[in-house]
Design an enzyme around this catalytic site. Sequence first.
Site, short mmCIF file in Angstrom:
data_model
loop_
_atom_site.label_atom_id
_atom_site.label_comp_id
_atom_site.label_asym_id
_atom_site.label_seq_id
_atom_site.Cartn_x
_atom_site.Cartn_y
_atom_site.Cartn_z
N CYS A 273 0.82 -1.21 0.00
CA CYS A 273 0.00 0.00 0.00
C CYS A 273 0.86 1.27 0.00
O CYS A 273 1.69 1.46 0.89
CB CYS A 273 -0.89 -0.02 1.25
SG CYS A 273 -1.76 1.52 1.52
N GLU B 228 -5.22 7.60 8.98
CA GLU B 228 -5.02 8.49 7.84
C GLU B 228 -3.53 8.79 7.71
O GLU B 228 -2.95 9.47 8.55
CB GLU B 228 -5.84 9.78 8.03
CG GLU B 228 -5.58 10.88 7.02
CD GLU B 228 -5.62 10.41 5.57
OE1 GLU B 228 -6.58 9.72 5.17
OE2 GLU B 228 -4.67 10.72 4.82
N SER B 229 -2.93 8.28 6.64
CA SER B 229 -1.47 8.38 6.51
C SER B 229 -0.96 9.81 6.48
O SER B 229 0.14 10.09 6.95
CB SER B 229 -1.02 7.64 5.25
OG SER B 229 -1.61 8.21 4.11
N THR C 2 -8.95 -0.22 6.22
CA THR C 2 -7.74 0.15 5.47
C THR C 2 -6.47 0.10 6.32
O THR C 2 -6.52 0.21 7.54
CB THR C 2 -7.89 1.59 4.91
OG1 THR C 2 -8.20 2.46 6.00
CG2 THR C 2 -8.96 1.68 3.86
N TYR D 107 -5.36 5.55 -9.19
CA TYR D 107 -6.52 4.73 -8.79
C TYR D 107 -7.76 5.11 -9.60
O TYR D 107 -8.57 4.26 -9.95
CB TYR D 107 -6.80 4.90 -7.28
CG TYR D 107 -5.83 4.12 -6.42
CD1 TYR D 107 -6.14 2.82 -6.01
CD2 TYR D 107 -4.62 4.66 -6.03
CE1 TYR D 107 -5.26 2.09 -5.23
CE2 TYR D 107 -3.73 3.94 -5.25
CZ TYR D 107 -4.05 2.65 -4.86
OH TYR D 107 -3.18 1.92 -4.09
N1 LIG Z 1 -6.70 7.72 3.32
C1 LIG Z 1 -6.07 6.54 3.63
C2 LIG Z 1 -6.16 5.58 2.48
C3 LIG Z 1 -5.62 4.23 2.81
C4 LIG Z 1 -6.04 3.16 1.81
O1 LIG Z 1 -6.86 3.41 0.91
N2 LIG Z 1 -5.46 1.96 1.92
C5 LIG Z 1 -5.83 0.88 1.04
C6 LIG Z 1 -4.62 0.10 0.60
S1 LIG Z 1 -3.61 0.91 -0.55
C7 LIG Z 1 -6.67 -0.12 1.80
O2 LIG Z 1 -6.30 -0.51 2.89
N3 LIG Z 1 -7.76 -0.55 1.22
C8 LIG Z 1 -8.61 -1.53 1.80
C9 LIG Z 1 -9.95 -1.56 1.14
O3 LIG Z 1 -10.16 -0.80 0.20
O4 LIG Z 1 -10.76 -2.34 1.60
C10 LIG Z 1 -4.65 6.88 3.98
O5 LIG Z 1 -4.00 7.60 3.22
O6 LIG Z 1 -4.18 6.46 5.01
#
Ligand SMILES: N[C@@H](CCC(=O)N[C@@H](CS)C(=O)NCC(=O)O)C(=O)O
Length: 366
Positions: free
Chosen positions: A84, A179-180, A163, A227
Amino acid sequence: MLSLPSFLQFRPLLNTNISSSSTLPLPNSFKLSVRMARSALDEMSESGAFARTASTFRNIISRDPNSEFPVESGRYHLYISYACPWASRCLAYLNIKGLDKVISFTSVNPIWERTKESDEHMGWVFPATDAELPGAGPDPLNGAKSIRDLYELASTNYSGKYTVPVLWDKKLKTVVNNESSDIIRMFNSEFNAIAENPDMDLYPPQLRAKINETNEWIYDAINNGVYKCGFARKQEPYDEAVTKLYEALDKCEEILDKQRYICGNTLTEADIRLFVTLIRFDEVYAVHFKCNKKLLREYPNLFNYTKDIYQVPGMSSTVNMEHIKRHYYGSHPTINPFGIIPSGPNIDYSSPHGRERRLATETREI
Ligand SMILES: N[C@@H](CCC(=O)N[C@@H](CS)C(=O)NCC(=O)O)C(=O)O
């Protein structure tokens, strides 16, 4: 009242654990699908465009000892997937700032699996042992089987996506923040008393406005833009996203012709944020997300810049291409139904980039 670090004071969602569906101002056409969404593959507007929902745990770890989440060595744990990009930028900060001895971390398996027998949700799971795949390990804290389990431990009525990254508090057994963009700022400024590299400031006051402005267009067109290309379900939103993506990459190429880093001649947060997308570009996004108008290695400045950032001490170990490729090609069956992983291009990002020599003497104004 607790005073918050200045870098986060503008945020509206601080110190609230709330469900995204109850508070976010969303277009009507999108509301229903958000309430049901369980993974990024479901985040689709009626127009067929990918529309990412916001993170919901936005608590802040603070150097203020009276805060709910004060800085403490060994108290916090970062759950990531090496695949990720958002989680990887947190891991990058952990290494660059020298926080690896005070904040532990675990990576999940790269390929999404069923997280429960009782429903169809597919998401991040932990391997049963360390021996399954180098880099991935079982949850050392809660014995969780999945990232979903962690969210459910932290909140009984959570209805968002499960996530990574997840910044976990071992003491209160809860999610601090998922939130990263918040996590990297906390790592940058709040842990300096116990960081090995406290003087490394990737968000210095004099560059904040520039960094914020740069982050905004890079996030929209590049980080999230790939994406939007990959998850589009209609031609028009794809066309729009891909056009915007390449305009932004061209803009980066031009900027990087004149300066070593994206906000000038010092490494900043904006570089780390841009890097995590660029490093995945030719290996994954070009093929899997149909970002093939031009490859990263056809942009001389961007390509060498990516090598340059990769070679920053602490960065290369955050890039696990095995996990990255297995995840994307193996977790989105609507895009790649057979899960075949393309064999190339296996780029060596540790090869010489020449950027320090070429740009050392010529700091030209843009
Ligand atoms: N806004 C979040 C986005 C994190 C995110 O989208 N992570 C993805 C992996 S790249 C995820 O865990 N997705 C799981 C899902 O969609 O169920 C951040 O930046 O921390």
